[in-house]
Write an enzyme that holds these catalytic residues in place. Structure first.
Site, mmCIF file in Angstrom:
data_model
loop_
_atom_site.group_PDB
_atom_site.id
_atom_site.type_symbol
_atom_site.label_atom_id
_atom_site.label_comp_id
_atom_site.label_asym_id
_atom_site.label_seq_id
_atom_site.Cartn_x
_atom_site.Cartn_y
_atom_site.Cartn_z
ATOM 1 N N HIS A 225 -2.273 -0.819 -4.796
ATOM 2 C CA HIS A 225 -3.645 -0.690 -5.261
ATOM 3 C C HIS A 225 -4.026 0.784 -5.352
ATOM 4 C CE1 HIS A 225 -4.958 -1.122 -0.730
ATOM 5 N NE2 HIS A 225 -4.153 -0.118 -0.948
ATOM 6 N N SER B 230 0.818 -1.189 0.000
ATOM 7 C CA SER B 230 0.000 0.000 0.000
ATOM 8 C C SER B 230 0.869 1.262 0.000
ATOM 9 C CB SER B 230 -0.929 -0.063 1.207
ATOM 10 O OG SER B 230 -1.997 0.832 1.070
#
Length: 384
Positions: free
Chosen positions: A136, A113
């Site tokens: 993401h 992340s």
């Protein structure tokens, strides 16, 4: 790459570059960030959830000021984090960018992340062999009236675009390829896959130690592959010489070869145990079939002594088969046999054949009440 990091913070839009509950997870895995001089290099370590950076910001900036003042230009950056706040990660990155030299990155078990975005500021980035890399789309929680929501949604779209561009420039993939990958959700990569796709530059031959807490963190992040904690045998191998001797391996066998041999031996042991259980089951079934047939079909013994005969047949199937084969069918006790089944005087010289022929009921009673006498008859029968 470095000039694309965002420096915007808004209270109305909390953007966490992560799909997990940042606030809740940060209680179990708080942000830990340090900077210290190690020779001619600044060593910076980041672990835990990137949240509440303000608690560490002042001290961290002070450490950076002191290191830069000492003339140090190069940085080694260690990252082991599930990610967290995009904006806080950006502020941390801005502090690291104050160094004018080379930033050499190292990834632990988890670079995910916002952590994966931090890795982009490094000139080179190496991950542990068993490490996992995840990226993401930025995610946000938007609140306020329609004007605030519309404004913050635009900000979120801008962030997404800039991140997509940053990943594309780092990897050499097109923005359309990045979009196609992360539009399906979290993109989890092994260290090798992350290197092959250009997110990192190399993979270390060393493995990161995986603790129970680290495993729990992978679970909380929704990782598809949860790492296994290395066992004492793998990490220490204290009894390697003993294992090598028992497994008949060469003296210079590696830990991997020893573990493979142990696994193979365990598998074989399980197969042998299963075969033994199957053979025991089959033997008992044969014994029960033999005895039940002697009771119901051949009428050689009665049902009340079935368990004793099954036990005897299980221990010695061939011998019991021979005994039952030689036994005549049970006849009604005759008056001349003095009670039909009750041991009488004058039988001390009777053999197993005599009992089978003259008084099988007495033989059955002897098996139950005087097994020692029966064993003696059996021994004389087979040894004559």
């Amino acid at each position: 790459m470095k000039n694309r990091l965002i420096s915007i913070v808004t209270a109305a839009l909390f953007i966490a570059f992560s799909g997990f509950d940042v606030v809740a997870m940060s209680k179990d895995y708080p942000l830990q960030i340090t900077a210290e001089a190690k020779g001619t290099t600044a060593e910076i370590r980041i672990s835990g959830v990137i949240h509440q950076w303000q608690n560490s910001a002042a001290e961290f900036k002070k450490q950076i000021d002191g290191i830069i003042a000492s003339g140090i230009k190069d940085v080694t950056l260690y990252i082991n984090t599930p990610g967290g706040s995009v904006f806080e990660a950006n502020e941390i990155a801005n502090e690291i960018k104050r160094f004018s030299g080379t930033v050499t990155g190292y990834g632990g078990a988890l670079v995910a992340s916002a952590g994966s975005y931090l890795a982009l500021i490094c000139d080179t980035f190496e991950m542990a062999e068993n490490g996992q890399y995840m990226y993401h789309k930025p995610m946000g929680m938007i609140s306020g009236n329609e004007d605030a929501i519309e404004s913050n949604l635009k900000l979120l779209k801008n962030l997404t675009k800039q991140y997509r561009t940053a990943y594309a420039e780092k990897t050499g993939l097109s923005e359309d390829e990045i979009e196609a990958k992360w539009s399906k959700g979290d993109v989890w990569l092994s260290a090798k896959e992350a290197m092959e796709q250009g997110f990192i530059t190399s993979v270390s031959s060393k493995k990161e130690k995986v603790t129970e807490d680290q495993k729990a963190l992978f679970v909380a992040c929704g990782a598809p592959n949860i790492p296994i904690e290395k066992s004492k045998t793998e990490t220490k191998m204290k009894n390697r010489n003993e294992l090598i001797a028992k497994l008949k391996l060469p003296a210079d066998a590696t830990d991997e070869q020893i573990l493979a041999a142990v696994s193979q031996a365990t598998e074989k042991a399980g197969q042998v145990e299963g075969l033994q259980e199957a053979q025991a089951t089959a033997l008992k079934e044969q014994a029960e079939t033999l005895v039940d047939n002697a009771i119901t079909q051949e009428k050689k013994i009665t049902a009340d002594v079935r368990d004793q005969w099954v036990k005897m047949a299980t221990n010695d199937l061939a011998g019991t088969t021979a005994i039952l084969k030689a036994m005549p069918a049970i006849a009604k006790p005759s008056a001349g046999l003095e009670g039909g089944g009750t041991p009488q005087a004058g039988r001390d010289k009777w053999t197993l054949e005599d009992y089978q022929a003259k008084d099988p009921a007495a033989l059955e009673k002897m098996i139950v009440e005087d097994p020692a006498a029966f064993a003696k008859l059996e021994e004389e029968y087979f040894n004559k």
